[in-house]
Scaffold this motif. Structure first.
Motif, PDB file in Angstrom:
ATOM      1  N   ASP A 250      35.328  17.195  29.093  1.00 19.80           N
ATOM      2  CA  ASP A 250      33.537  15.952  30.258  1.00 19.80           C
ATOM      3  C   ASP A 250      33.745  17.057  31.513  1.00 19.80           C
ATOM      4  OD1 ASP A 250      32.162  14.311  30.316  1.00 19.80           O
ATOM      5  OD2 ASP A 250      33.756  12.573  30.172  1.00 19.80           O
ATOM      6  N   SER A 251      34.022  18.449  31.732  1.00 22.39           N
ATOM      7  CA  SER A 251      33.160  18.804  33.234  1.00 22.39           C
ATOM      8  C   SER A 251      32.263  18.434  33.541  1.00 22.39           C
ATOM      9  CB  SER A 251      33.793  20.266  32.823  1.00 22.39           C
ATOM     10  OG  SER A 251      32.840  21.096  32.418  1.00 22.39           O
ATOM     11  N   HIS A 252      32.048  18.308  34.878  1.00 30.33           N
ATOM     12  CA  HIS A 252      30.632  18.441  35.416  1.00 30.33           C
ATOM     13  C   HIS A 252      30.726  18.901  36.741  1.00 30.33           C
ATOM     14  CE1 HIS A 252      30.841  14.027  33.497  1.00 30.33           C
ATOM     15  NE2 HIS A 252      29.611  13.589  34.113  1.00 30.33           N
ATOM     16  N   GLY A 253      30.880  19.940  36.456  1.00 36.35           N
ATOM     17  CA  GLY A 253      31.214  21.921  36.874  1.00 36.35           C
ATOM     18  C   GLY A 253      31.618  21.844  36.986  1.00 36.35           C
ATOM     19  N   PRO A 254      31.621  23.598  37.807  1.00 36.50           N
ATOM     20  CA  PRO A 254      33.024  24.834  36.643  1.00 36.50           C
ATOM     21  C   PRO A 254      33.851  24.172  38.098  1.00 36.50           C
ATOM     22  CG  PRO A 254      31.149  25.601  38.721  1.00 36.50           C
ATOM     23  CD  PRO A 254      30.843  24.263  38.088  1.00 36.50           C
ATOM     24  N   HIS A 255      34.409  23.580  38.725  1.00 38.14           N
ATOM     25  CA  HIS A 255      35.426  23.650  39.525  1.00 38.14           C
ATOM     26  C   HIS A 255      36.349  22.073  38.417  1.00 38.14           C
ATOM     27  CE1 HIS A 255      33.098  19.784  40.613  1.00 38.14           C
ATOM     28  NE2 HIS A 255      34.100  19.329  40.879  1.00 38.14           N
ATOM     29  N   ARG A 256      36.212  21.792  37.271  1.00 39.06           N
ATOM     30  CA  ARG A 256      36.748  20.930  36.476  1.00 39.06           C
ATOM     31  C   ARG A 256      36.292  21.077  34.785  1.00 39.06           C
ATOM     32  NH1 ARG A 256      37.850  16.794  39.572  1.00 39.06           N
ATOM     33  NH2 ARG A 256      36.423  15.303  41.030  1.00 39.06           N
ATOM     34  N   VAL A 257      36.522  22.126  35.102  1.00 42.52           N
ATOM     35  CA  VAL A 257      36.210  22.783  33.411  1.00 42.52           C
ATOM     36  C   VAL A 257      37.967  22.708  33.079  1.00 42.52           C
ATOM     37  CG1 VAL A 257      36.847  24.887  32.090  1.00 42.52           C
ATOM     38  CG2 VAL A 257      34.236  23.735  33.664  1.00 42.52           C
ATOM     39  N   GLY A 258      38.752  22.134  32.055  1.00 48.51           N
ATOM     40  CA  GLY A 258      39.717  22.461  31.727  1.00 48.51           C
ATOM     41  C   GLY A 258      40.353  21.747  32.298  1.00 48.51           C
TER      42      GLY A 258
END
Length: 333
Positions: free
Chosen positions: A259-267
């Motif tokens: 449920d990422s909300h941008g690249p910094h939240r991926v994984g």
């Protein structure tokens, strides 16, 4: 695990950050094999726009979603040799208008929308995951309008919560019946601000939750284990232990999402989610695939079991991001 079915980008979602391509590139960098792009469908009333969407209109959101589909399919082709990108959407059900427009959208974009993340973010047209004040308004409104719980029960805090939860699960059931989403998104979002709440203490809500789980299992849906709860201060992913145990008991199948909300939240918090799943005794994980093997959903993707012991995949050895953090008061999805 190198799969996620639920993501957002700042390019097409004002409470996220980064571009859709940046999200995809970060998923590739981390070694994801399948990554779902699932921006929110448009909202069709001006009063349903969020504060960060000031200056936009429902027409702007309609165009934004169309632009998302174009960009998602471009990226799917451009990076096909490095990652399998699935193009989907996350639902909104605020009023009946949303269901009618979703039906039209799916018809008009047939073949371009590969799957649905079926989520509820509103109860009686009030957002339940934007901030605590909005949640409290939704809680109060549900106890005023529900026809499920008797007036005497509504007079208690327990009764008000049961009415609220029942209204949430009734809306969820309508969504399931009509659209049969492949992925059941953060099923227990209704207790975002009350993570220790146990549904079994609310008889009406518990029976409706069980009804919904059985219905989703009946058509083969995958239940999302969603890592976003961990960055919202939960000690588990969505769904919490009682709901996850119910799904397991009834024979449901799990898929995972950041449920990422941008690249910094991926994984983000995937290692914590792995530990949670192991603690629950989840021995099988599933993902959506484009394959001729298995029985496809109505939009063409096939639920596919992760082979072997999912927790032994090399993805975990590389080290998934594991930080926990408390985000600002934005919706989780």
């Amino acid at each position: 695990m190198p799969f996620s079915h639920h993501s957002h980008s700042g390019q097409f979602c004002r409470h996220a950050s980064g571009t859709l391509e940046e999200v995809v590139l970060e998923a590739i960098r981390q070694g994801f094999e399948v990554y779902g792009l699932s921006e929110h469908v448009p909202r069709y009333r001006l009063e349903d726009l969020y504060p960060e969407e000031a200056g936009l209109s429902p027409d702007s959101l309609i165009k934004q979603f169309a632009d998302f589909l174009d960009q998602a399919h471009r990226l799917k082709s451009a990076y096909a040799s490095q990652i399998t990108l699935l193009v989907g959407l996350e639902t909104e059900f605020i009023t009946d208008t949303d269901l009618e427009n979703l039906s039209t959208l799916l018809s008009e974009q047939f073949g371009r929308i590969e799957y649905i993340v079926g989520s509820i973010h509103h109860v009686n047209a009030i957002p339940i995951d934007f901030d605590h004040a909005s949640f409290e308004r939704a809680l109060h409104r549900a106890s005023c309008v529900t026809d499920v719980v008797v007036a005497e029960m509504n007079a208690t805090a327990h009764g008000r919560m049961d009415a609220f939860l029942s209204t949430y699960f009734d809306a969820h059931y309508r969504l399931l019946e009509r659209f049969r989403p492949e992925i059941i998104g953060h099923l227990d979002l209704c207790r975002l601000y009350n993570p220790e709440l146990r549904f079994s203490e609310f008889p009406n809500a518990w029976s409706k939750l069980k009804r919904n789980v059985l219905f989703a299992i009946g058509y083969g849906a995958l239940f999302e284990v969603n890592a976003a709860a961990l960055r919202k201060g939960w000690r588990t992913s969505f769904p919490g232990e009682d709901v996850a145990a119910l799904i397991l008991e009834l024979g449901g199948r799990f898929a995972i999402s950041d449920d990422s909300h941008g690249p910094h939240r991926v994984g983000e918090n995937y290692s914590c989610m792995r530990d949670y799943l192991r603690q629950l005794g989840v021995n099988e994980l599933w993902y959506l695939a484009r394959t001729s093997d298995g029985i496809p959903f109505q939009r063409g993707l096939v639920p596919t079991r992760v082979p072997g012991n999912w927790w032994e995949h090399d993805f975990w050895k590389r080290g998934a991001p594991s930080r926990r953090s408390l985000s600002p008061a934005y919706p989780v999805s």
